[in-house]
Scaffold this motif. Structure first.
Motif, PDB file in Angstrom:
ATOM      1  N   GLU A  48      13.025 -12.487   3.485  1.00 48.44           N
ATOM      2  CA  GLU A  48      11.900 -11.635   3.305  1.00 48.44           C
ATOM      3  C   GLU A  48      12.319 -10.648   1.937  1.00 48.44           C
ATOM      4  O   GLU A  48      13.285 -10.364   1.842  1.00 48.44           O
ATOM      5  CB  GLU A  48      11.646 -10.727   4.641  1.00 48.44           C
ATOM      6  CG  GLU A  48      10.268  -9.982   4.318  1.00 48.44           C
ATOM      7  CD  GLU A  48      10.033  -9.344   5.620  1.00 48.44           C
ATOM      8  OE1 GLU A  48       9.045  -8.401   5.621  1.00 48.44           O
ATOM      9  OE2 GLU A  48      10.788  -9.306   6.710  1.00 48.44           O
ATOM     10  N   ARG A  63      -6.845  -1.015   4.476  1.00 50.76           N
ATOM     11  CA  ARG A  63      -5.545  -1.002   4.267  1.00 50.76           C
ATOM     12  C   ARG A  63      -5.289   0.496   3.662  1.00 50.76           C
ATOM     13  O   ARG A  63      -5.774   1.020   2.868  1.00 50.76           O
ATOM     14  CB  ARG A  63      -4.926  -2.018   2.989  1.00 50.76           C
ATOM     15  CG  ARG A  63      -5.280  -3.436   3.491  1.00 50.76           C
ATOM     16  CD  ARG A  63      -4.689  -3.804   4.729  1.00 50.76           C
ATOM     17  NE  ARG A  63      -3.528  -4.509   4.289  1.00 50.76           N
ATOM     18  CZ  ARG A  63      -2.843  -5.329   5.104  1.00 50.76           C
ATOM     19  NH1 ARG A  63      -3.095  -5.239   6.603  1.00 50.76           N
ATOM     20  NH2 ARG A  63      -1.381  -5.826   4.713  1.00 50.76           N
ATOM     21  N   ARG A  82       6.365 -12.578   2.091  1.00 49.86           N
ATOM     22  CA  ARG A  82       6.235 -11.557   3.291  1.00 49.86           C
ATOM     23  C   ARG A  82       5.798 -12.777   4.410  1.00 49.86           C
ATOM     24  O   ARG A  82       5.018 -13.722   4.123  1.00 49.86           O
ATOM     25  CB  ARG A  82       5.247 -10.630   3.053  1.00 49.86           C
ATOM     26  CG  ARG A  82       5.565  -9.512   2.180  1.00 49.86           C
ATOM     27  CD  ARG A  82       6.781  -8.740   2.374  1.00 49.86           C
ATOM     28  NE  ARG A  82       6.830  -8.303   3.777  1.00 49.86           N
ATOM     29  CZ  ARG A  82       6.184  -7.221   4.154  1.00 49.86           C
ATOM     30  NH1 ARG A  82       5.308  -6.657   3.376  1.00 49.86           N
ATOM     31  NH2 ARG A  82       6.266  -7.065   5.362  1.00 49.86           N
ATOM     32  N   GLY A 114       3.512 -13.503   7.566  1.00 47.12           N
ATOM     33  CA  GLY A 114       2.092 -13.262   7.715  1.00 47.12           C
ATOM     34  C   GLY A 114       2.216 -12.359   9.045  1.00 47.12           C
ATOM     35  O   GLY A 114       2.839 -11.932   9.732  1.00 47.12           O
ATOM     36  N   GLU A 115       1.083 -11.373   8.918  1.00 43.01           N
ATOM     37  CA  GLU A 115       0.776 -10.522  10.293  1.00 43.01           C
ATOM     38  C   GLU A 115       0.334 -11.088  11.461  1.00 43.01           C
ATOM     39  O   GLU A 115      -0.364 -12.068  11.288  1.00 43.01           O
ATOM     40  CB  GLU A 115      -0.139  -9.227   9.494  1.00 43.01           C
ATOM     41  CG  GLU A 115       0.522  -8.772   8.265  1.00 43.01           C
ATOM     42  CD  GLU A 115      -0.460  -7.569   7.596  1.00 43.01           C
ATOM     43  OE1 GLU A 115       0.267  -6.792   6.624  1.00 43.01           O
ATOM     44  OE2 GLU A 115      -1.422  -7.661   7.929  1.00 43.01           O
ATOM     45  N   ALA A 116       0.432 -10.344  12.493  1.00 42.27           N
ATOM     46  CA  ALA A 116      -0.118 -10.642  13.602  1.00 42.27           C
ATOM     47  C   ALA A 116      -1.639 -10.378  13.695  1.00 42.27           C
ATOM     48  O   ALA A 116      -2.189  -9.672  13.080  1.00 42.27           O
ATOM     49  CB  ALA A 116       0.394  -9.876  14.668  1.00 42.27           C
ATOM     50  N   THR A 158      -6.673  -8.446   8.977  1.00 41.05           N
ATOM     51  CA  THR A 158      -5.357  -8.307   8.545  1.00 41.05           C
ATOM     52  C   THR A 158      -4.942  -9.439   8.098  1.00 41.05           C
ATOM     53  O   THR A 158      -5.712 -10.647   8.010  1.00 41.05           O
ATOM     54  CB  THR A 158      -4.885  -8.134  10.063  1.00 41.05           C
ATOM     55  OG1 THR A 158      -3.268  -8.050   9.881  1.00 41.05           O
ATOM     56  CG2 THR A 158      -4.924  -9.571  10.897  1.00 41.05           C
ATOM     57  N   ASN A 167      -3.395 -12.190   8.593  1.00 42.91           N
ATOM     58  CA  ASN A 167      -2.923 -13.087   9.483  1.00 42.91           C
ATOM     59  C   ASN A 167      -3.295 -14.461   8.929  1.00 42.91           C
ATOM     60  O   ASN A 167      -4.537 -14.948   8.464  1.00 42.91           O
ATOM     61  CB  ASN A 167      -3.663 -13.171  10.773  1.00 42.91           C
ATOM     62  CG  ASN A 167      -3.260 -13.882  11.995  1.00 42.91           C
ATOM     63  OD1 ASN A 167      -4.077 -15.325  11.983  1.00 42.91           O
ATOM     64  ND2 ASN A 167      -2.128 -13.897  12.529  1.00 42.91           N
TER      65      ASN A 167
END
Length: 293
Positions: free
Chosen positions: A68, A89, A145, A147-149, A164, A166
């Motif tokens: 990361e 954001r 990075r 991925g976001e949840a 988000t 995702n």
């Protein structure tokens, strides 16, 4: 309840409290260790030399946690017609947006690039202007990075936006994407005339976890100190009560006895004789008459 049993209960409460404090302190130490690892990872990877994406992320693979923030180099073209905005954001003290644009690499893979953030418009929530990505063949450097949840609240966004980053939600609007990671833009060549504002670097704040851990240890020590104070104070009070019970009944002092008048009956004749009388004849006669009686 006997004093010993009561004190044992006090000590038991202090022990239970200390165990709870130890658990919370250990939890804060764990969080501090995790935060230290995150900071070290950023320090090791953030400014590392850029390498080809294939060196760190194979097609269809997940991002290795230790990679990361590593910079990678992409070669290909932006798919500008499929760009999206991710809303809400936090940037610059406002609920801003970030511009997401799929990037088709020369090997055919499509990789998502976060080009930066855009402030909300002057008269509406959406940005006043969305800068276009460079057209044609472009060399892009990004930092990897994960991925976001997906939102647990189930919130959604209007068409052309996502709530988000995702990668599954993004792919539902853009088409197939690499799901292992996305990239935060570092540079583009050729550079565009205008571009979104760069994403802020990660915070290097270690957080309050270490201080919280020490505080819980101090709370445990203070708990034992308080129980010790209570027991000592209670013993002191019990000794004072015992001393009061052992004191004898008070006896009148000599001075008090002397000051108390003697109320016994006094013979008036003897009292009369004891007084000093004048040495005259009348007085002697009076004495003689009293004696004759």
């Amino acid at each position: 309840m006997p004093a010993f049993a009561r004190w044992a209960m006090y000590v038991g409460v202090a022990i239970v409290f200390a165990i709870a404090c130890a658990f919370l302190s250990n939890w804060q130490f764990s969080r501090n260790a995790e935060r230290s690892e995150q900071l070290q990872l950023v320090a090791d990877n953030y400014d590392a030399p850029a390498v080809a994406l294939g060196d760190l992320l194979a097609p269809g693979a997940d991002l290795t946690p230790s990679d990361e923030w590593r910079p990678v180099r992409l070669e290909g073209q932006y798919l500008a017609d499929e760009q999206l905005l991710v809303r809400n954001r936090a940037h610059g003290g406002s609920a801003a947006y970030e511009q997401l644009v799929p990037f088709r690499l020369t090997d055919g893979r499509v990789f998502l690039v976060d080009r930066g953030w855009l402030p909300p418009g002057n008269r509406q929530a959406d940005p006043d202007e969305i800068p276009a990505p460079p057209s044609g063949n472009v060399v892009v450097e990004v930092r990897l990075r994960p991925g976001e949840a997906a939102p647990t609240s189930g919130r959604t966004a209007e068409a052309g936006q996502v709530p988000t980053i995702n990668l599954g939600l993004v792919a539902a609007q853009t088409g197939p994407l690499e799901q292992g990671a996305y990239g935060l833009l570092m540079s583009e060549s050729p550079a565009p005339a205008t571009a979104p504002l760069p994403i802020d670097p990660p915070s290097n704040d270690p957080g309050p976890y270490l201080s919280y851990a020490i505080q819980w240890i101090l709370f445990a020590v203070m708990g034992f100190g308080f129980i010790t104070y209570v027991i000592i104070n209670e013993r002191k009070l019990r000794r004072e009560e015992a001393d009061d019970d052992e004191l004898p009944e008070s006896v009148p002092s000599a001075a008090t006895s002397a000051a108390t008048p003697d109320r016994r009956r006094v013979d008036p004749v003897a009292l009369h004789r004891s007084r000093k009388r004048p040495k005259d004849r009348d007085a002697d006669d009076e004495d003689a008459l009293l004696d004759a009686r």
